[in-house]
Design a protein around this motif. Sequence first.
Motif, PDB file in Angstrom:
ATOM      1  N   ALA A 153       0.826  -1.213   0.000  1.00 36.95           N
ATOM      2  CA  ALA A 153       0.000   0.000   0.000  1.00 36.95           C
ATOM      3  C   ALA A 153       0.858   1.259   0.000  1.00 36.95           C
ATOM      4  O   ALA A 153       0.454   2.294   0.539  1.00 36.95           O
ATOM      5  N   GLY A 154       2.030   1.190  -0.622  1.00 39.83           N
ATOM      6  CA  GLY A 154       2.870   2.368  -0.784  1.00 39.83           C
ATOM      7  C   GLY A 154       3.962   2.531   0.254  1.00 39.83           C
ATOM      8  O   GLY A 154       4.547   3.619   0.357  1.00 39.83           O
ATOM      9  N   ASN A 155       4.274   1.459   1.007  1.00 38.67           N
ATOM     10  CA  ASN A 155       5.260   1.580   2.080  1.00 38.67           C
ATOM     11  C   ASN A 155       6.520   0.746   1.852  1.00 38.67           C
ATOM     12  O   ASN A 155       7.336   0.599   2.760  1.00 38.67           O
ATOM     13  N   GLU A 156       6.684   0.220   0.647  1.00 39.69           N
ATOM     14  CA  GLU A 156       7.802  -0.680   0.374  1.00 39.69           C
ATOM     15  C   GLU A 156       9.160  -0.020   0.631  1.00 39.69           C
ATOM     16  O   GLU A 156      10.094  -0.663   1.137  1.00 39.69           O
ATOM     17  N   ALA A 157       9.280   1.257   0.334  1.00 38.23           N
ATOM     18  CA  ALA A 157      10.566   1.939   0.460  1.00 38.23           C
ATOM     19  C   ALA A 157      11.005   2.112   1.909  1.00 38.23           C
ATOM     20  O   ALA A 157      12.167   2.450   2.173  1.00 38.23           O
ATOM     21  N   ARG A 158      10.117   1.861   2.839  1.00 34.12           N
ATOM     22  CA  ARG A 158      10.453   2.022   4.259  1.00 34.12           C
ATOM     23  C   ARG A 158      11.053   0.749   4.860  1.00 34.12           C
ATOM     24  O   ARG A 158      11.419   0.733   6.029  1.00 34.12           O
ATOM     25  N   PHE A 159      11.173  -0.313   4.056  1.00 36.30           N
ATOM     26  CA  PHE A 159      11.574  -1.624   4.573  1.00 36.30           C
ATOM     27  C   PHE A 159      12.951  -2.041   4.062  1.00 36.30           C
ATOM     28  O   PHE A 159      13.302  -1.814   2.907  1.00 36.30           O
ATOM     29  N   PHE A 160      13.690  -2.703   4.960  1.00 37.10           N
ATOM     30  CA  PHE A 160      14.958  -3.327   4.604  1.00 37.10           C
ATOM     31  C   PHE A 160      14.858  -4.796   4.992  1.00 37.10           C
ATOM     32  O   PHE A 160      14.587  -5.126   6.151  1.00 37.10           O
ATOM     33  N   ASP A 161      15.078  -5.696   4.037  1.00 33.99           N
ATOM     34  CA  ASP A 161      14.899  -7.131   4.250  1.00 33.99           C
ATOM     35  C   ASP A 161      16.230  -7.830   4.480  1.00 33.99           C
ATOM     36  O   ASP A 161      17.234  -7.533   3.820  1.00 33.99           O
ATOM     37  N   ILE A 162      16.213  -8.793   5.394  1.00 31.50           N
ATOM     38  CA  ILE A 162      17.408  -9.564   5.744  1.00 31.50           C
ATOM     39  C   ILE A 162      17.019 -11.033   5.822  1.00 31.50           C
ATOM     40  O   ILE A 162      16.081 -11.403   6.549  1.00 31.50           O
ATOM     41  N   HIS A 163      17.750 -11.884   5.110  1.00 29.43           N
ATOM     42  CA  HIS A 163      17.462 -13.309   5.106  1.00 29.43           C
ATOM     43  C   HIS A 163      18.356 -14.046   6.100  1.00 29.43           C
ATOM     44  O   HIS A 163      19.534 -13.744   6.259  1.00 29.43           O
ATOM     45  N   PHE A 164      17.755 -15.028   6.759  1.00 28.50           N
ATOM     46  CA  PHE A 164      18.367 -15.696   7.904  1.00 28.50           C
ATOM     47  C   PHE A 164      19.697 -16.358   7.582  1.00 28.50           C
ATOM     48  O   PHE A 164      20.705 -16.122   8.262  1.00 28.50           O
ATOM     49  N   ALA A 165      19.749 -17.205   6.565  1.00 31.51           N
ATOM     50  CA  ALA A 165      20.938 -18.021   6.314  1.00 31.51           C
ATOM     51  C   ALA A 165      22.193 -17.187   6.043  1.00 31.51           C
ATOM     52  O   ALA A 165      23.222 -17.376   6.700  1.00 31.51           O
ATOM     53  N   PRO A 166      22.164 -16.254   5.086  1.00 26.61           N
ATOM     54  CA  PRO A 166      23.382 -15.456   4.859  1.00 26.61           C
ATOM     55  C   PRO A 166      23.731 -14.573   6.053  1.00 26.61           C
ATOM     56  O   PRO A 166      24.919 -14.340   6.326  1.00 26.61           O
ATOM     57  N   PHE A 167      22.721 -14.101   6.774  1.00 25.78           N
ATOM     58  CA  PHE A 167      22.991 -13.286   7.956  1.00 25.78           C
ATOM     59  C   PHE A 167      23.698 -14.094   9.034  1.00 25.78           C
ATOM     60  O   PHE A 167      24.643 -13.617   9.674  1.00 25.78           O
ATOM     61  N   GLN A 168      23.268 -15.340   9.238  1.00 24.61           N
ATOM     62  CA  GLN A 168      23.908 -16.180  10.237  1.00 24.61           C
ATOM     63  C   GLN A 168      25.354 -16.505   9.858  1.00 24.61           C
ATOM     64  O   GLN A 168      26.225 -16.600  10.720  1.00 24.61           O
ATOM     65  N   GLN A 169      25.590 -16.665   8.570  1.00 27.60           N
ATOM     66  CA  GLN A 169      26.940 -16.998   8.109  1.00 27.60           C
ATOM     67  C   GLN A 169      27.879 -15.807   8.263  1.00 27.60           C
ATOM     68  O   GLN A 169      29.009 -15.952   8.740  1.00 27.60           O
ATOM     69  N   ASP A 170      27.420 -14.626   7.855  1.00 26.47           N
ATOM     70  CA  ASP A 170      28.223 -13.405   7.967  1.00 26.47           C
ATOM     71  C   ASP A 170      27.269 -12.210   7.984  1.00 26.47           C
ATOM     72  O   ASP A 170      26.738 -11.825   6.945  1.00 26.47           O
ATOM     73  N   PRO A 171      27.041 -11.614   9.157  1.00 26.60           N
ATOM     74  CA  PRO A 171      26.048 -10.547   9.238  1.00 26.60           C
ATOM     75  C   PRO A 171      26.519  -9.199   8.703  1.00 26.60           C
ATOM     76  O   PRO A 171      25.695  -8.306   8.486  1.00 26.60           O
TER      77      PRO A 171
END
Length: 383
Positions: free
Chosen positions: A296-314
Amino acid sequence: MDRVEQLLGQARDATGLNNFGEDSFREGLERLVASADAEADFNPAGKMGFDMQIVGLLCNRLRIEDWYSRHPEIDEQEIVAPLIGLGLPRTGSTALSCLLAEDPAIRYLRNWESNEPCPPPELATQHDDPRIARAEEMMRRRDEHFPRMKAMLPSTATGPMECQNLMGFDFKSQIFQAFGNIPGYVHWLNHEADLVSTYRYVKRVLKLLQWRCPPTNWRLKNPSHSLFIDALDAVFPDARFWMTHRDIGSVIPSVADLYFELRRNGCDNVDLHAIGAEVTDFCELGMRRMIAFRDAGNEARFFDIHFAPFQQDPFPAMAALYEFLGEEFTVETRERMQDWRRENARDKFTIERTPPETFGIDFAQLAQRFAFYNQRFGIAAAR
């Protein structure tokens, strides 16, 4: 005198105070107590723990209102553009919030001040405040009663805390369902309750906490915000968000096991299938509401982080997050984050997990039910 009035009276007697502030908390309190008394099937320890939890939250609310009545200038504080973590629970959000807390330029909600926000912390004494020792003792007792929690949800007295207690001061919070089976309250909370007053009270407490203890650049986190994202946005319209993602087949069993650990001391007959269904329902509801909000027009306010690569090297994700925020990812902050990561290895504690089938979890059904989420964020099933 009915149960609610008894609890209110206990809080008044314990504090010597009478002003609870606006009445927005009363409907949630009444529904919560009614649901717990009729549905939770607490044993004596569970009943005692529930009442202590309620009275503790009421005492904190009385003290907060007392500070505001004596210092109305607190309300002049501003909460500007907080960064708020949300999404599914058990997706690495605790580790991410702990890393963010290592930045000396930001303010986060500390465990000890979430438990006891009054008196409001002061800059000069914040590191040796006596509430830190009390929080450490509370966590020691928690580890005795809930022995698997140290591995499931590692935390420290000075580490970051979710906003659950602050929402609890308005008695609209997921914190209550973690300890007991209260489907009547949960349905009301998820489908009928208006949480705008709740987030206004969260902001009220944040103002109090930053009043004498800057900085004011808040980093907050609570996965259950996803369920109430429209109300959150109404109160924090300039907020930005990070959202962690993980295969739902790993998330649901982990959340269900956490609920089981928290419930079994206070209830002699925990319904494991009910836990599995409850967790699955609110995870789906939260993600559907979250995606609708983003679309609804709020996509630019979000930053996404995926679990597997974050756990390997954040650190690639952390650097990208700081770029998203337009803030400098300093050498000092990175080094502090690296130190925290070394001291908090994932395999520091090990536990025996409850088998997913015990909760009635069917992975094929989960994959189908959450296909909308997996497809939206490009999440591959781990099973």
